[in-house]
Design an enzyme around this catalytic site. Structure first.
Site, PDB file in Angstrom:
ATOM      1  N   SER A  17      10.903  97.976  84.237  1.00 58.86           N
ATOM      2  CA  SER A  17      10.098  98.989  84.921  1.00 58.86           C
ATOM      3  C   SER A  17       8.783  98.355  85.371  1.00 58.86           C
ATOM      4  O   SER A  17       8.807  97.376  86.121  1.00 58.86           O
ATOM      5  CB  SER A  17       9.883 100.175  83.972  1.00 58.86           C
ATOM      6  OG  SER A  17       9.066 101.135  84.551  1.00 58.86           O
ATOM      7  N   HIS A  44      12.940 100.383  87.889  1.00 56.92           N
ATOM      8  CA  HIS A  44      12.349 101.659  88.319  1.00 56.92           C
ATOM      9  C   HIS A  44      11.544 101.432  89.583  1.00 56.92           C
ATOM     10  O   HIS A  44      10.819 100.444  89.681  1.00 56.92           O
ATOM     11  CB  HIS A  44      11.410 102.208  87.243  1.00 56.92           C
ATOM     12  CG  HIS A  44      12.129 102.655  86.011  1.00 56.92           C
ATOM     13  ND1 HIS A  44      11.494 102.887  84.831  1.00 56.92           N
ATOM     14  CD2 HIS A  44      13.440 102.921  85.786  1.00 56.92           C
ATOM     15  CE1 HIS A  44      12.370 103.278  83.921  1.00 56.92           C
ATOM     16  NE2 HIS A  44      13.568 103.302  84.474  1.00 56.92           N
ATOM     17  N   ASP A 137      12.744 104.465  78.724  1.00 56.34           N
ATOM     18  CA  ASP A 137      14.080 104.365  79.311  1.00 56.34           C
ATOM     19  C   ASP A 137      14.726 103.050  78.875  1.00 56.34           C
ATOM     20  O   ASP A 137      14.060 102.015  78.844  1.00 56.34           O
ATOM     21  CB  ASP A 137      13.964 104.428  80.841  1.00 56.34           C
ATOM     22  CG  ASP A 137      15.310 104.593  81.519  1.00 56.34           C
ATOM     23  OD1 ASP A 137      16.260 105.085  80.864  1.00 56.34           O
ATOM     24  OD2 ASP A 137      15.419 104.232  82.702  1.00 56.34           O
TER      25      ASP A 137
END
Lengths: 206, 275
Positions: A17, A44, A137
């Site tokens: 991310s 992401h 996540d």
């Protein structure tokens, strides 16, 4: 010389991310163009960001980098990125799939969605890497990979640009190794039992 | 690995039963997301497993409706992929403007955001009463929501941004009235819309359309079902008509590639050739 025995791994999955562009540049540029295991990546990103990331990384790395298409069979020597605003999934037969199902952990693409479906498809023949990022996540997905017998690697949170994603994974499971970003590519080459064609260096360092 | 195999068998049997009992065919859906949806539905149900759920699903239509809803979740936005709507406005509308009357099909319209986006686009481009939008979905419950045209107010910020990026010509706030945490779209936008249930997996084609939107639907299908649906979309489209697919869907390497021309590279907007 390459051995006749193929490595046991069917895929490498990577979740990243915040800080991902730099991390992916360093990781993927250290892999040879003929890396023998397909690599699937969720980074992401903003839903509107288009396919710029694949273009940048493809230009920067010896290994081929492209955006994943629905239904394609992943090949060795190729990195597949989840498209912006789509989940990337692995079908039971190993083919790639995309969906616009609701965000998971506020993210679409979501690392958990990739990791969990890849674990379902590949069981113990899967390597999972969780790198720098904010949020949590990927933790559950990495645990699923471990529960199915796959190999799990987490970036050392103390050196990650954003530490919460790797740290949250370490709260949930004990991975096979906690590595610095520098150590990730050598570990992957090791796992893949990669030996470079004679006379060539295995990696092109930036 | 006996555990995951058992679950796959149970899911397969449930879907086979659903097809035979209710005619809804999920057997050729891509499995990874279907399995996730099934597992989510099961976790939120009172059943310990798919085998235990099978009897109630097959015997009780109300239980089946909850499953259908769980399996057909489609999340969409107004003007999702704004650049695609921009391409529609700039590249497709000039062709369609020459038609005396325009028939549009939104296949898989879910809660209606895309149909309303089109209505706004056509209104701004001066089509007035010269069009009709047929908005269809497999799930009657989402059609009820689509007809109402009421969306959570918190979504509207994103819709507004999309609308502006898509080349919107007015103030987006002209198209809705806010009340508490809801936004109600202008009722006049649906005056020229028809909502109907339609199942792409089993139902027949839909008449001579000039524009068909079927976006982010094909990604959920396995190759044979995808081919069936493309055949159906093709049969529903008049020569010279336009087909809009999702950003990650394409006619490349399909038998329909020859019969269509993509209006701009990677626009995923295709024009059907005149034979």
């Amino acid at each position: 010389m390459n051995k006749s025995t193929t490595p046991p791994w069917q895929a490498v999955v990577v979740g990243v991310s915040m800080g991902g562009l730099e991390a992916l540049k360093r990781l993927l540029s250290a892999l040879p163009a003929d890396f023998p295991i397909p690599i699937l990546v969720v980074q992401h990103m903003d839903p509107q960001s288009g396919d710029g990331l694949a273009t940048i990384l493809d230009a920067f790395c010896p290994i081929r980098v492209k955006e994943a298409d629905a239904g394609e069979q992943p090949l060795a020597g190729t990195v597949y990125l989840a498209p912006a605003n789509y989940h990337l999934l692995v079908e039971p037969d190993g083919c790639l799939a995309l969906s616009i199902d609701p965000p998971v952990n506020y993210a679409r693409p979501s690392v958990d969605v990739l990791f969990e479906t890849a674990a379902e498809a590949h069981g113990s023949k899967l390597v999972g890497l969780l790198l720098t990022g904010a949020g949590s996540d990927g933790s559950r997905g990495l645990r699923t990979i471990q529960q199915r017998g796959g190999h799990t690697l987490v970036q050392d949170p103390t050196e990650a640009l954003a530490e919460s994603m790797p740290r949250s994974a370490l709260e949930l499971l004990k991975p096979d190794a906690i590595l610095s970003l520098e150590e990730m590519a050598p570990r992957l080459l090791d796992l893949a039992q990669y030996s470079p064609p004679k006379g060539l260096k295995p990696t092109r360092l930036p | 690995m006996p555990t995951p195999n058992l679950q796959h068998v149970e899911m397969h049997l449930l879907l086979e039963g659903v097809f035979q009992m209710y005619g809804h065919d999920f057997r050729d859906y891509a499995e990874a997301s279907l399995h996730r949806r099934l597992n989510k539905w099961l976790a939120e149900s009172r059943f310990p497993g798919f085998s235990e759920a099978q009897g109630p699903v097959l015997r009780d239509p109300a239980v089946f409706q909850t499953l259908l809803k769980g399996l057909t979740v489609h999340v969409t936005e107004m003007f999702r992929d704004p650049l695609a709507f921009k391409a529609l406005r700039e590249e497709v509308i000039p062709h369609l403007r020459t038609y005396p009357f325009l028939k549009v099909w939104v296949a898989g319209c879910a809660t209606g955001e895309e149909a309303y986006s089109l209505a706004i686009l056509l209104e701004e481009e001066g089509f007035k009463d010269r069009y009709r939008i047929y908005a269809t979905d497999i799930d009657p419950e989402v059609l009820t929501q689509a007809k109402a045209g009421i969306y959570p107010l918190k979504e509207l910020q994103k819709f507004t941004q999309n609308y502006q990026k898509a080349g919107g010509k007015a103030a987006f706030s002209d198209y809705y009235a806010a009340s508490f945490d809801l936004a109600m779209l202008e009722p006049r936008l649906r005056e020229r819309m028809v909502f109907a249930t339609h199942n792409l997996a089993v139902d027949a084609n839909f008449g001579e359309m000039n524009l068909v939107l079927c976006r982010n639907v094909l990604i959920y299908f396995k190759p044979n079902l995808k081919a069936r649906v493309l055949e159906l979309l093709d049969a529903s489209l008049a020569p010279g008509g336009f087909l809009c697919l999702g950003q990650k869907e394409s006619l490349d390497t399909t038998p329909w590639q020859k019969g269509y021309q993509e209006i701009a590279p990677r626009s995923r907007v295709y024009r059907k050739r005149y034979e």
